[in-house]
Design a protein around this motif. Sequence first.
Motif, short mmCIF file in Angstrom:
data_model
loop_
_atom_site.label_atom_id
_atom_site.label_comp_id
_atom_site.label_asym_id
_atom_site.label_seq_id
_atom_site.Cartn_x
_atom_site.Cartn_y
_atom_site.Cartn_z
N TRP A 114 44.09 44.16 48.19
CA TRP A 114 44.94 44.53 47.05
C TRP A 114 44.71 43.59 45.88
N CYS A 115 44.56 42.29 46.15
CA CYS A 115 44.42 41.32 45.06
C CYS A 115 43.17 41.61 44.22
N ARG A 116 42.06 42.00 44.85
CA ARG A 116 40.84 42.30 44.09
C ARG A 116 41.00 43.60 43.32
N SER A 117 41.66 44.58 43.94
CA SER A 117 41.90 45.83 43.24
C SER A 117 42.82 45.61 42.04
N ALA A 118 43.80 44.73 42.19
CA ALA A 118 44.70 44.41 41.07
C ALA A 118 43.92 43.75 39.94
N LEU A 119 43.01 42.84 40.27
CA LEU A 119 42.19 42.21 39.23
C LEU A 119 41.36 43.26 38.49
N ALA A 120 40.80 44.20 39.23
CA ALA A 120 40.00 45.26 38.59
C ALA A 120 40.87 46.13 37.69
N ARG A 121 42.07 46.39 38.13
CA ARG A 121 42.95 47.25 37.35
C ARG A 121 43.38 46.59 36.04
N ILE A 122 43.68 45.29 36.07
CA ILE A 122 44.17 44.63 34.86
C ILE A 122 43.05 44.14 33.95
N TRP A 123 41.85 43.97 34.50
CA TRP A 123 40.76 43.35 33.74
C TRP A 123 40.54 43.98 32.36
N PRO A 124 40.46 45.32 32.25
CA PRO A 124 40.23 45.91 30.92
C PRO A 124 41.34 45.61 29.92
N SER A 125 42.54 45.31 30.40
CA SER A 125 43.68 45.03 29.52
C SER A 125 43.79 43.58 29.11
N LEU A 126 43.01 42.72 29.75
CA LEU A 126 43.07 41.30 29.41
C LEU A 126 42.39 41.05 28.07
N PRO A 127 42.90 40.11 27.30
CA PRO A 127 42.25 39.77 26.04
C PRO A 127 40.80 39.31 26.28
N PRO A 128 39.89 39.64 25.36
CA PRO A 128 38.48 39.29 25.54
C PRO A 128 38.25 37.80 25.81
N ARG A 129 38.99 36.93 25.16
CA ARG A 129 38.79 35.49 25.38
C ARG A 129 39.19 35.09 26.79
N ILE A 130 40.25 35.69 27.32
CA ILE A 130 40.67 35.40 28.70
C ILE A 130 39.61 35.92 29.67
N GLN A 131 39.10 37.11 29.41
CA GLN A 131 38.02 37.65 30.25
C GLN A 131 36.82 36.72 30.24
N ALA A 132 36.44 36.24 29.07
CA ALA A 132 35.27 35.37 28.95
C ALA A 132 35.46 34.07 29.72
N VAL A 133 36.66 33.52 29.66
CA VAL A 133 36.94 32.26 30.35
C VAL A 133 36.93 32.44 31.87
N ARG A 134 37.42 33.59 32.35
CA ARG A 134 37.57 33.78 33.79
C ARG A 134 36.41 34.55 34.44
N ARG A 135 35.52 35.14 33.65
CA ARG A 135 34.44 35.99 34.18
C ARG A 135 33.57 35.28 35.21
N SER A 136 33.13 34.06 34.92
CA SER A 136 32.23 33.39 35.88
C SER A 136 32.93 33.09 37.20
N GLU A 137 34.21 32.77 37.14
CA GLU A 137 34.98 32.53 38.36
C GLU A 137 35.07 33.81 39.19
N LEU A 138 35.39 34.92 38.55
CA LEU A 138 35.47 36.20 39.26
C LEU A 138 34.12 36.58 39.84
N ASP A 139 33.07 36.43 39.05
CA ASP A 139 31.72 36.76 39.53
C ASP A 139 31.34 35.93 40.75
N GLU A 140 31.69 34.64 40.75
CA GLU A 140 31.35 33.76 41.87
C GLU A 140 32.10 34.16 43.14
#
Length: 159
Positions: free
Chosen positions: A71-97
């Motif tokens: 559920w936690c990964r599905s929740a991240l996928a669901r909210i990701w498009p709604s996150l501000p671009p700067r927050i996405q950029a900061v957290r992208r490498s962590e999520l990818d890893e």
Amino acid sequence: MHSTSSEPAEGVFPTAEEYEAVHAALRTVARPGAGGPPCTLNSLFEQWDALVREVEEGYGWSAPELANDLWCRSALARIWPSLPPRIQAVRRSELDEIDRRFHSATVGQPGQDDQAGRWWLRRVPRLLEAETDRRSAHGRPMGWDDLTFPRPAEVEIDD
């Protein structure tokens, strides 16, 4: 790698607008009746990382439990498009890893497209911890019978 503590990633503090956008996105994935602390972006990352560590070490629960834990990964996928671009950029490498680690610790279900959305739901841990040596007709530990394909050769069962 980013910290999974409650501190902002890499010392980046969200603006008031970004903070509100993150909270608005999180409200769309709140688990009703789940109890406990409120869902935060950091807590979703922490849950995803903890689940991946458990899968890497040998997942000891059943297939329905794994589906629930994901559920936690599905929740991240669901909210990701709604996150501000700067927050996405900061957290992208962590999520990818964390995603990369999960991909390495699991095997794709036969005949499933691993490039399609929600790919994490179509993977099986490489190491299953079994409480008993009893096996299903497909050679899986008890609790994994609802999967409709034979056990992939890459999946090891540790009794």
